[in-house]
Design a protein around this motif. Structure first.
Motif, PDB file in Angstrom:
ATOM      1  N   ALA A 256       0.982  -0.841  -0.015  1.00  0.00           N
ATOM      2  CA  ALA A 256       0.088   0.054   0.158  1.00  0.00           C
ATOM      3  C   ALA A 256       0.759   1.637  -0.224  1.00  0.00           C
ATOM      4  CB  ALA A 256      -0.727   0.343   0.838  1.00  0.00           C
ATOM      5  N   ASP A 257       0.486   2.390  -0.061  1.00  0.00           N
ATOM      6  CA  ASP A 257       0.761   3.995  -0.135  1.00  0.00           C
ATOM      7  C   ASP A 257       0.917   4.356   0.892  1.00  0.00           C
ATOM      8  OD1 ASP A 257      -0.409   3.576  -3.049  1.00  0.00           O
ATOM      9  OD2 ASP A 257      -1.487   5.909  -3.150  1.00  0.00           O
ATOM     10  N   ASP A 258       1.159   3.502   2.104  1.00  0.00           N
ATOM     11  CA  ASP A 258       1.672   3.687   3.324  1.00  0.00           C
ATOM     12  C   ASP A 258       3.396   3.855   3.957  1.00  0.00           C
ATOM     13  OD1 ASP A 258       1.415   3.776   6.099  1.00  0.00           O
ATOM     14  OD2 ASP A 258      -0.472   2.657   6.013  1.00  0.00           O
ATOM     15  N   PRO A 259       3.565   5.050   4.998  1.00  0.00           N
ATOM     16  CA  PRO A 259       5.327   4.545   5.148  1.00  0.00           C
ATOM     17  C   PRO A 259       5.037   3.456   6.466  1.00  0.00           C
ATOM     18  CG  PRO A 259       4.029   6.598   5.447  1.00  0.00           C
ATOM     19  CD  PRO A 259       2.856   6.263   5.169  1.00  0.00           C
ATOM     20  N   ARG A 260       4.157   2.602   6.619  1.00  0.00           N
ATOM     21  CA  ARG A 260       4.564   1.648   7.615  1.00  0.00           C
ATOM     22  C   ARG A 260       5.135   0.237   6.100  1.00  0.00           C
ATOM     23  NH1 ARG A 260      -0.969   1.760  10.966  1.00  0.00           N
ATOM     24  NH2 ARG A 260      -1.875   2.830   8.240  1.00  0.00           N
ATOM     25  N   ASP A 261       4.535   0.793   5.639  1.00  0.00           N
ATOM     26  CA  ASP A 261       4.692  -0.346   4.277  1.00  0.00           C
ATOM     27  C   ASP A 261       6.529  -0.544   4.029  1.00  0.00           C
ATOM     28  OD1 ASP A 261       3.453  -2.150   3.960  1.00  0.00           O
ATOM     29  OD2 ASP A 261       2.830  -1.579   1.864  1.00  0.00           O
ATOM     30  N   ALA A 262       6.837   0.619   4.068  1.00  0.00           N
ATOM     31  CA  ALA A 262       8.281   1.168   4.170  1.00  0.00           C
ATOM     32  C   ALA A 262       9.393  -0.096   4.023  1.00  0.00           C
ATOM     33  CB  ALA A 262       8.803   2.329   4.152  1.00  0.00           C
ATOM     34  N   ASP A 263      10.767  -0.701   3.506  1.00  0.00           N
ATOM     35  CA  ASP A 263      11.441  -1.876   4.055  1.00  0.00           C
ATOM     36  C   ASP A 263      10.394  -2.986   4.589  1.00  0.00           C
ATOM     37  OD1 ASP A 263      13.312   0.343   3.018  1.00  0.00           O
ATOM     38  OD2 ASP A 263      13.343   0.968   5.361  1.00  0.00           O
ATOM     39  N   ARG A 264       9.147  -3.176   4.108  1.00  0.00           N
ATOM     40  CA  ARG A 264       9.064  -4.653   4.280  1.00  0.00           C
ATOM     41  C   ARG A 264       8.661  -5.611   2.858  1.00  0.00           C
ATOM     42  NH1 ARG A 264       2.059  -5.585   4.760  1.00  0.00           N
ATOM     43  NH2 ARG A 264       2.538  -8.211   4.778  1.00  0.00           N
ATOM     44  N   GLU A 265       9.476  -6.632   3.015  1.00  0.00           N
ATOM     45  CA  GLU A 265       9.473  -7.345   2.056  1.00  0.00           C
ATOM     46  C   GLU A 265       8.246  -8.092   1.533  1.00  0.00           C
ATOM     47  OE1 GLU A 265      12.364 -10.724   3.307  1.00  0.00           O
ATOM     48  OE2 GLU A 265      14.093  -8.721   3.301  1.00  0.00           O
ATOM     49  N   TYR A 266       8.291  -8.282   0.260  1.00  0.00           N
ATOM     50  CA  TYR A 266       6.958  -9.867  -0.387  1.00  0.00           C
ATOM     51  C   TYR A 266       7.007 -10.204  -1.488  1.00  0.00           C
ATOM     52  CZ  TYR A 266       3.926  -5.062   0.805  1.00  0.00           C
ATOM     53  OH  TYR A 266       2.876  -4.107   1.975  1.00  0.00           O
ATOM     54  N   ASP A 267       7.294 -11.720  -1.963  1.00  0.00           N
ATOM     55  CA  ASP A 267       6.839 -12.657  -2.667  1.00  0.00           C
ATOM     56  C   ASP A 267       6.363 -12.179  -3.750  1.00  0.00           C
ATOM     57  OD1 ASP A 267       8.650 -13.782  -0.384  1.00  0.00           O
ATOM     58  OD2 ASP A 267       7.257 -14.903   0.552  1.00  0.00           O
ATOM     59  N   ILE A 268       6.694 -12.632  -4.496  1.00  0.00           N
ATOM     60  CA  ILE A 268       6.718 -12.327  -6.368  1.00  0.00           C
ATOM     61  C   ILE A 268       6.846 -14.258  -6.547  1.00  0.00           C
ATOM     62  CG2 ILE A 268       6.145 -11.792  -8.140  1.00  0.00           C
ATOM     63  CD1 ILE A 268       7.123  -9.071  -7.248  1.00  0.00           C
ATOM     64  N   ARG A 269       4.840 -14.527  -6.613  1.00  0.00           N
ATOM     65  CA  ARG A 269       5.177 -15.800  -7.722  1.00  0.00           C
ATOM     66  C   ARG A 269       4.546 -16.505  -8.812  1.00  0.00           C
ATOM     67  NH1 ARG A 269       4.637 -18.348  -0.923  1.00  0.00           N
ATOM     68  NH2 ARG A 269       6.669 -17.208  -0.231  1.00  0.00           N
ATOM     69  N   VAL A 270       5.227 -17.523  -9.380  1.00  0.00           N
ATOM     70  CA  VAL A 270       4.283 -17.761 -10.151  1.00  0.00           C
ATOM     71  C   VAL A 270       3.957 -19.166  -9.909  1.00  0.00           C
ATOM     72  CG1 VAL A 270       4.438 -18.297 -12.790  1.00  0.00           C
ATOM     73  CG2 VAL A 270       5.578 -15.770 -12.663  1.00  0.00           C
ATOM     74  N   TYR A 271       2.488 -19.961 -10.161  1.00  0.00           N
ATOM     75  CA  TYR A 271       2.139 -20.624 -10.194  1.00  0.00           C
ATOM     76  C   TYR A 271       1.508 -21.293 -10.749  1.00  0.00           C
ATOM     77  CZ  TYR A 271       1.858 -20.208  -5.060  1.00  0.00           C
ATOM     78  OH  TYR A 271       2.129 -20.046  -3.054  1.00  0.00           O
ATOM     79  N   TRP A 272       1.953 -22.558 -10.993  1.00  0.00           N
ATOM     80  CA  TRP A 272       0.988 -24.161 -12.121  1.00  0.00           C
ATOM     81  C   TRP A 272       0.591 -24.230 -11.411  1.00  0.00           C
ATOM     82  CZ3 TRP A 272      -0.952 -28.224 -11.297  1.00  0.00           C
ATOM     83  CH2 TRP A 272      -0.615 -29.445 -12.512  1.00  0.00           C
ATOM     84  N   VAL A 273      -1.343 -24.429 -12.328  1.00  0.00           N
ATOM     85  CA  VAL A 273      -2.294 -24.831 -11.140  1.00  0.00           C
ATOM     86  C   VAL A 273      -3.582 -25.509 -12.286  1.00  0.00           C
ATOM     87  CG1 VAL A 273      -2.540 -22.746  -9.253  1.00  0.00           C
ATOM     88  CG2 VAL A 273      -3.993 -22.809 -11.709  1.00  0.00           C
ATOM     89  N   PRO A 274      -3.536 -26.487 -11.766  1.00  0.00           N
ATOM     90  CA  PRO A 274      -4.961 -27.297 -12.798  1.00  0.00           C
ATOM     91  C   PRO A 274      -5.469 -26.865 -13.134  1.00  0.00           C
ATOM     92  CG  PRO A 274      -4.071 -28.340 -10.734  1.00  0.00           C
ATOM     93  CD  PRO A 274      -4.038 -27.201 -10.430  1.00  0.00           C
ATOM     94  N   ALA A 275      -6.034 -26.780 -14.633  1.00  0.00           N
ATOM     95  CA  ALA A 275      -6.930 -26.002 -15.142  1.00  0.00           C
ATOM     96  C   ALA A 275      -8.474 -26.233 -14.354  1.00  0.00           C
ATOM     97  CB  ALA A 275      -7.338 -26.939 -16.027  1.00  0.00           C
ATOM     98  N   GLY A 276      -9.320 -25.615 -13.983  1.00  0.00           N
ATOM     99  CA  GLY A 276     -10.538 -25.746 -13.938  1.00  0.00           C
ATOM    100  C   GLY A 276     -10.495 -25.098 -12.244  1.00  0.00           C
ATOM    101  N   SER A 277      -8.777 -24.373 -11.968  1.00  0.00           N
ATOM    102  CA  SER A 277      -9.056 -24.166 -10.631  1.00  0.00           C
ATOM    103  C   SER A 277      -9.208 -22.775 -10.605  1.00  0.00           C
ATOM    104  CB  SER A 277      -7.673 -24.381  -9.918  1.00  0.00           C
ATOM    105  OG  SER A 277      -6.903 -25.305 -10.171  1.00  0.00           O
ATOM    106  N   ARG A 278      -9.354 -22.333  -9.708  1.00  0.00           N
ATOM    107  CA  ARG A 278     -10.433 -20.444  -9.588  1.00  0.00           C
ATOM    108  C   ARG A 278      -9.557 -19.389  -8.396  1.00  0.00           C
ATOM    109  NH1 ARG A 278     -12.579 -19.870 -13.359  1.00  0.00           N
ATOM    110  NH2 ARG A 278     -13.021 -18.040 -13.201  1.00  0.00           N
ATOM    111  N   PRO A 279      -9.261 -18.905  -8.663  1.00  0.00           N
ATOM    112  CA  PRO A 279      -8.657 -17.827  -7.741  1.00  0.00           C
ATOM    113  C   PRO A 279      -9.031 -17.868  -6.041  1.00  0.00           C
ATOM    114  CG  PRO A 279      -8.303 -17.112  -9.750  1.00  0.00           C
ATOM    115  CD  PRO A 279      -9.157 -18.147 -10.144  1.00  0.00           C
ATOM    116  N   PRO A 280      -9.270 -17.248  -5.352  1.00  0.00           N
ATOM    117  CA  PRO A 280      -7.455 -16.984  -5.135  1.00  0.00           C
ATOM    118  C   PRO A 280      -6.572 -18.112  -4.001  1.00  0.00           C
ATOM    119  CG  PRO A 280      -8.883 -16.210  -2.986  1.00  0.00           C
ATOM    120  CD  PRO A 280      -9.724 -17.101  -4.536  1.00  0.00           C
ATOM    121  N   ALA A 281      -7.749 -19.310  -4.156  1.00  0.00           N
ATOM    122  CA  ALA A 281      -7.044 -20.771  -3.155  1.00  0.00           C
ATOM    123  C   ALA A 281      -6.121 -21.092  -4.718  1.00  0.00           C
ATOM    124  CB  ALA A 281      -7.938 -21.195  -3.043  1.00  0.00           C
ATOM    125  N   ILE A 282      -4.726 -21.348  -3.973  1.00  0.00           N
ATOM    126  CA  ILE A 282      -3.683 -22.650  -4.674  1.00  0.00           C
ATOM    127  C   ILE A 282      -4.213 -24.338  -4.246  1.00  0.00           C
ATOM    128  CG2 ILE A 282      -1.852 -22.910  -5.387  1.00  0.00           C
ATOM    129  CD1 ILE A 282      -1.851 -20.123  -6.200  1.00  0.00           C
TER     130      ILE A 282
END
Length: 160
Positions: free
Chosen positions: A101-127
């Motif tokens: 978020a655009d929030d100073p409390r967010d500064a220097d926080r780590e975030y993961d960026i991931r690419v998942y393979w999911v079976p056909a028919g799966s719906r977000p957001p649950a992996i």
């Protein structure tokens, strides 16, 4: 030392492949280091942002992919589903994302960026349990670039 470890790993892998070819015996899964992901799930590489680097709130994640034969690729940023990846003719993909978020409390926080393979028919957001991480990086929220300077991505598919 790292070269010795890599050499040992290659030797063990070569021995396992040789054993399978000569005898037809496949050792237990624990003995095999890792199956090639391209066969079942596709191959993915996140090229931007750089792993361990700083990221602004509004960023663009880019990469390359060999799409899987079955199933789909999902991009997940900070635990929130962003969207399904669609690759171009050259295998490249590009997705505008929001990192935190655009929030100073967010500064220097780590975030993961991931690419998942999911079976056909799966719906977000649950992996689903069958989902597999094909590539993953960690970025640090840039304290100097908390506010978005261009139109913000909406992440309309992101729940909540």
């Amino acid at each position: 030392m790292p070269f010795a470890i890599a050499g040992f790993a290659l030797t063990v892998t070569g021995l396992v492949i040789s054993l399978v070819r000569q005898t037809g015996f496949v050792p237990p899964v624990a003995a095999v280091t890792r199956a090639p992901l391209a066969v079942n799930y596709g191959m993915v590489h996140i090229t931007r942002p750089v792993d361990g680097g700083f990221s602004p709130t509004c960023a663009t994640v880019t990469g390359t992919a060999i799409p899987p034969g079955a199933g789909r690729l999902w991009l997940v940023v900070g635990g929130s589903f962003v969207q399904e990846l669609a690759t171009g003719d050259d295998g490249g993909w590009r997705v505008p994302v929001r990192v935190g978020a655009d929030d100073p409390r967010d500064a220097d926080r780590e975030y993961d960026i991931r690419v998942y393979w999911v079976p056909a028919g799966s719906r977000p957001p649950a992996i689903p349990a069958q989902g597999r991480i094909l590539d993953e990086i960690t970025v640090v929220k840039d304290p100097a670039r908390l506010a978005c300077t261009s139109p913000e991505p909406t992440n309309a598919d992101t729940p909540g």
